[in-house]
Design an enzyme around this catalytic site. Sequence first.
Site, PDB file in Angstrom:
ATOM      1  N   ARG A   1       0.814  -1.214   0.000  1.00  0.00           N
ATOM      2  CA  ARG A   1       0.000   0.000   0.000  1.00  0.00           C
ATOM      3  C   ARG A   1       0.846   1.262   0.000  1.00  0.00           C
ATOM      4  O   ARG A   1       0.498   2.251  -0.630  1.00  0.00           O
ATOM      5  CB  ARG A   1      -0.857   0.051   1.265  1.00  0.00           C
TER       6      ARG A   1
ATOM      7  N   TYR B   1       0.464 -12.989  -0.873  1.00  0.00           N
ATOM      8  CA  TYR B   1       1.025 -12.664  -2.184  1.00  0.00           C
ATOM      9  C   TYR B   1       2.290 -11.842  -1.999  1.00  0.00           C
ATOM     10  O   TYR B   1       2.517 -11.252  -0.931  1.00  0.00           O
ATOM     11  CB  TYR B   1       0.014 -11.912  -3.056  1.00  0.00           C
TER      12      TYR B   1
HETATM   13  C1  LIG Z   1      -7.390  -6.552   5.281  1.00  0.00           C
HETATM   14  C2  LIG Z   1      -7.781  -5.701   4.112  1.00  0.00           C
HETATM   15  C3  LIG Z   1      -7.368  -6.061   2.840  1.00  0.00           C
HETATM   16  C4  LIG Z   1      -7.770  -5.291   1.728  1.00  0.00           C
HETATM   17  N1  LIG Z   1      -7.354  -5.689   0.492  1.00  0.00           N
HETATM   18  C5  LIG Z   1      -7.765  -4.986  -0.583  1.00  0.00           C
HETATM   19  C6  LIG Z   1      -7.329  -5.360  -1.897  1.00  0.00           C
HETATM   20  O1  LIG Z   1      -6.570  -6.325  -2.043  1.00  0.00           O
HETATM   21  N2  LIG Z   1      -7.768  -4.635  -2.960  1.00  0.00           N
HETATM   22  C7  LIG Z   1      -8.600  -3.544  -2.805  1.00  0.00           C
HETATM   23  O2  LIG Z   1      -8.977  -2.918  -3.817  1.00  0.00           O
HETATM   24  N3  LIG Z   1      -9.014  -3.155  -1.577  1.00  0.00           N
HETATM   25  C8  LIG Z   1      -8.615  -3.845  -0.470  1.00  0.00           C
HETATM   26  N4  LIG Z   1      -9.000  -3.441   0.771  1.00  0.00           N
HETATM   27  C9  LIG Z   1      -9.878  -2.258   0.921  1.00  0.00           C
HETATM   28  C10 LIG Z   1      -9.096  -0.963   0.844  1.00  0.00           C
HETATM   29  O3  LIG Z   1      -8.022  -0.953   1.745  1.00  0.00           O
HETATM   30  C11 LIG Z   1     -10.002   0.227   1.128  1.00  0.00           C
HETATM   31  O4  LIG Z   1     -11.221   0.057   0.460  1.00  0.00           O
HETATM   32  C12 LIG Z   1      -9.356   1.514   0.671  1.00  0.00           C
HETATM   33  O5  LIG Z   1      -8.143   1.740   1.357  1.00  0.00           O
HETATM   34  C13 LIG Z   1     -10.312   2.693   0.877  1.00  0.00           C
HETATM   35  O6  LIG Z   1      -9.682   3.875   0.485  1.00  0.00           O
HETATM   36  P1  LIG Z   1     -10.278   5.270   0.932  1.00  0.00           P
HETATM   37  O7  LIG Z   1      -9.363   6.289   0.323  1.00  0.00           O
HETATM   38  O8  LIG Z   1     -11.728   5.325   0.625  1.00  0.00           O
HETATM   39  O9  LIG Z   1     -10.160   5.285   2.494  1.00  0.00           O
HETATM   40  P2  LIG Z   1      -8.862   5.278   3.411  1.00  0.00           P
HETATM   41  O10 LIG Z   1      -7.767   4.507   2.767  1.00  0.00           O
HETATM   42  O11 LIG Z   1      -9.316   4.854   4.759  1.00  0.00           O
HETATM   43  O12 LIG Z   1      -8.385   6.799   3.456  1.00  0.00           O
HETATM   44  C14 LIG Z   1      -9.087   7.766   4.175  1.00  0.00           C
HETATM   45  C15 LIG Z   1      -8.148   8.934   4.447  1.00  0.00           C
HETATM   46  O13 LIG Z   1      -8.895   9.985   5.057  1.00  0.00           O
HETATM   47  C16 LIG Z   1      -8.193  10.471   6.176  1.00  0.00           C
HETATM   48  N5  LIG Z   1      -9.190  11.026   7.096  1.00  0.00           N
HETATM   49  C17 LIG Z   1     -10.059  10.365   7.885  1.00  0.00           C
HETATM   50  N6  LIG Z   1     -10.862  11.224   8.524  1.00  0.00           N
HETATM   51  C18 LIG Z   1     -10.492  12.461   8.145  1.00  0.00           C
HETATM   52  C19 LIG Z   1     -10.946  13.774   8.454  1.00  0.00           C
HETATM   53  N7  LIG Z   1     -11.952  13.967   9.307  1.00  0.00           N
HETATM   54  N8  LIG Z   1     -10.330  14.828   7.872  1.00  0.00           N
HETATM   55  C20 LIG Z   1      -9.318  14.644   7.000  1.00  0.00           C
HETATM   56  N9  LIG Z   1      -8.842  13.419   6.663  1.00  0.00           N
HETATM   57  C21 LIG Z   1      -9.428  12.339   7.219  1.00  0.00           C
HETATM   58  C22 LIG Z   1      -7.451   9.272   6.714  1.00  0.00           C
HETATM   59  O14 LIG Z   1      -6.348   9.653   7.518  1.00  0.00           O
HETATM   60  C23 LIG Z   1      -7.023   8.581   5.419  1.00  0.00           C
HETATM   61  O15 LIG Z   1      -5.815   9.109   4.922  1.00  0.00           O
HETATM   62  C24 LIG Z   1      -8.586  -4.169   1.908  1.00  0.00           C
HETATM   63  C25 LIG Z   1      -8.984  -3.783   3.194  1.00  0.00           C
HETATM   64  C26 LIG Z   1      -8.578  -4.532   4.292  1.00  0.00           C
HETATM   65  C27 LIG Z   1      -9.005  -4.087   5.655  1.00  0.00           C
END
Ligand SMILES: Cc1cc2nc3c(=O)[nH]c(=O)nc-3n(C[C@H](O)[C@H](O)[C@H](O)COP(=O)(O)OP(=O)(O)OC[C@H]3O[C@@H](n4cnc5c(N)ncnc54)[C@H](O)[C@@H]3O)c2cc1C
Length: 399
Positions: free
Chosen positions: A111, A222
């Site tokens: 990641r 992986y």
């Molecule tokens: C065990 C596991 C394995 C996974 N494997 C996969 C995979 O193989 N392939 C895949 O596609 N997905 C996978 N996922 C899912 C994936 O990790 C998430 O769906 C993805 O990271 C979501 O991205 P996001 O940007 O929506 O949220 P996040 O990655 O959670 O990012 C949110 C961001 O917002 C910030 N933030 C939070 N609140 C605030 C606030 N109030 N103000 C400002 N900033 C804030 C946080 O600090 C963070 O930087 C996996 C998840 C898990 C738990």
Amino acid sequence: MTHSLPAQPVAVVGAGIGGLTAALCLARAGYRVELIERTERLAEVGAGLQLSPNALRVLAGLGLLPELEAKAAEPATVRIRSARNGRDLARVPLGPVARERYGLPYLVLHRADLQKVLLDAVSNTPAITLTLGASLGEVTDTGTGIEAGITTASGARRISACALIGADGVRSEVRQRVMKGPEARFSGRTAYRATLPASAVPDVLMTETGLWLGPKAHLVHYPVRSGREFNLVALVEENWDADGWSEPADRDALLSRFADWPAEIRAVMDIPDLWLRWALCAVDAGTPWAKGRIALLGDAAHAMLPFAAQGAAMAIEDAAVLGRLMQGAKDVPAALAAYQRQRQPRAAHVQEAASANATIYHMSWPACLARDAVLKASSPERLLKRMDWIYGWRDSSTA
Ligand SMILES: Cc1cc2nc3c(=O)[nH]c(=O)nc-3n(C[C@H](O)[C@H](O)[C@H](O)COP(=O)(O)OP(=O)(O)OC[C@H]3O[C@@H](n4cnc5c(N)ncnc54)[C@H](O)[C@@H]3O)c2cc1C
């Protein structure tokens, strides 16, 4: 050709995978972007990510494929095995077969590497201003724009924007506080993650994605870091009894849970000293994502179980569609409503598929016998073809 940028920027809250990709897509669509991140430093703890061709189609459209390929590994197959006896149940071909079928690879990577590639692209895009260590204050949709307060260590300021996108993850403040939406719900499942040096594991495991199916648990592994490290994730059904969101796990308790699994995989699980534990939470994709000039994206809108490896991929797809619909939008609320209309059915469908896998992967005896028989009878081509509706996705802007 010269064209002027829209007068007001788009504010994107959260610089995770979804927020960074959304910022890049919105900048491509001609917007200035105020990207606001709560943490002081963007750092992903040790964990891997599978990136399927549907996600890579968007990232390739942003010109990021060569850098991602340089940091990723490309497994030849997903090898599905029974945790009862270690026997092979099926193989889903990836590698050149996936490239040929979808026109893009299926990659696995760390990641932190994906985040670095996205962050470098953001840093090289003058239209994007990233503010770290920022907390979101009062947000007002005035009808003609968004007014939001931002506080950092150096003081408070106000942002005027034409839209605000909540890409702030499963526990989204934008969803809960600003849009008065629901809390995330704990799924009754937990993920344990560890990374280890490639030299510590048998060579064969570095060429494939491994999927082991057991009662009330499964295991995925992986290679990551261009094959220099190995990523291991154990997913189990259990109650989360701590307040924490992710935390160091009780290694011995985890290993005892897998005590009757095949020795081959237990030997690998035994290597890492540190395992981290994650509560797996979900947000119903059917709840509203868009209201006036405010919309949700990624996990904030539709956090799902990682059992189809699609959470990040859906966030990346969201970003592409949002960018396309915002491009030249005269009516921003209408563009955000269209974004919800176009994305919600697909995210909900993928979320359902991930939940269905949760049942299928964790079947106990004797139900698992029928599952195993079906898997054994399925040809590799058929198993990959079943994924076409996910991996073959293309938005009209990335086609
Ligand atoms: C065990 C596991 C394995 C996974 N494997 C996969 C995979 O193989 N392939 C895949 O596609 N997905 C996978 N996922 C899912 C994936 O990790 C998430 O769906 C993805 O990271 C979501 O991205 P996001 O940007 O929506 O949220 P996040 O990655 O959670 O990012 C949110 C961001 O917002 C910030 N933030 C939070 N609140 C605030 C606030 N109030 N103000 C400002 N900033 C804030 C946080 O600090 C963070 O930087 C996996 C998840 C898990 C738990």
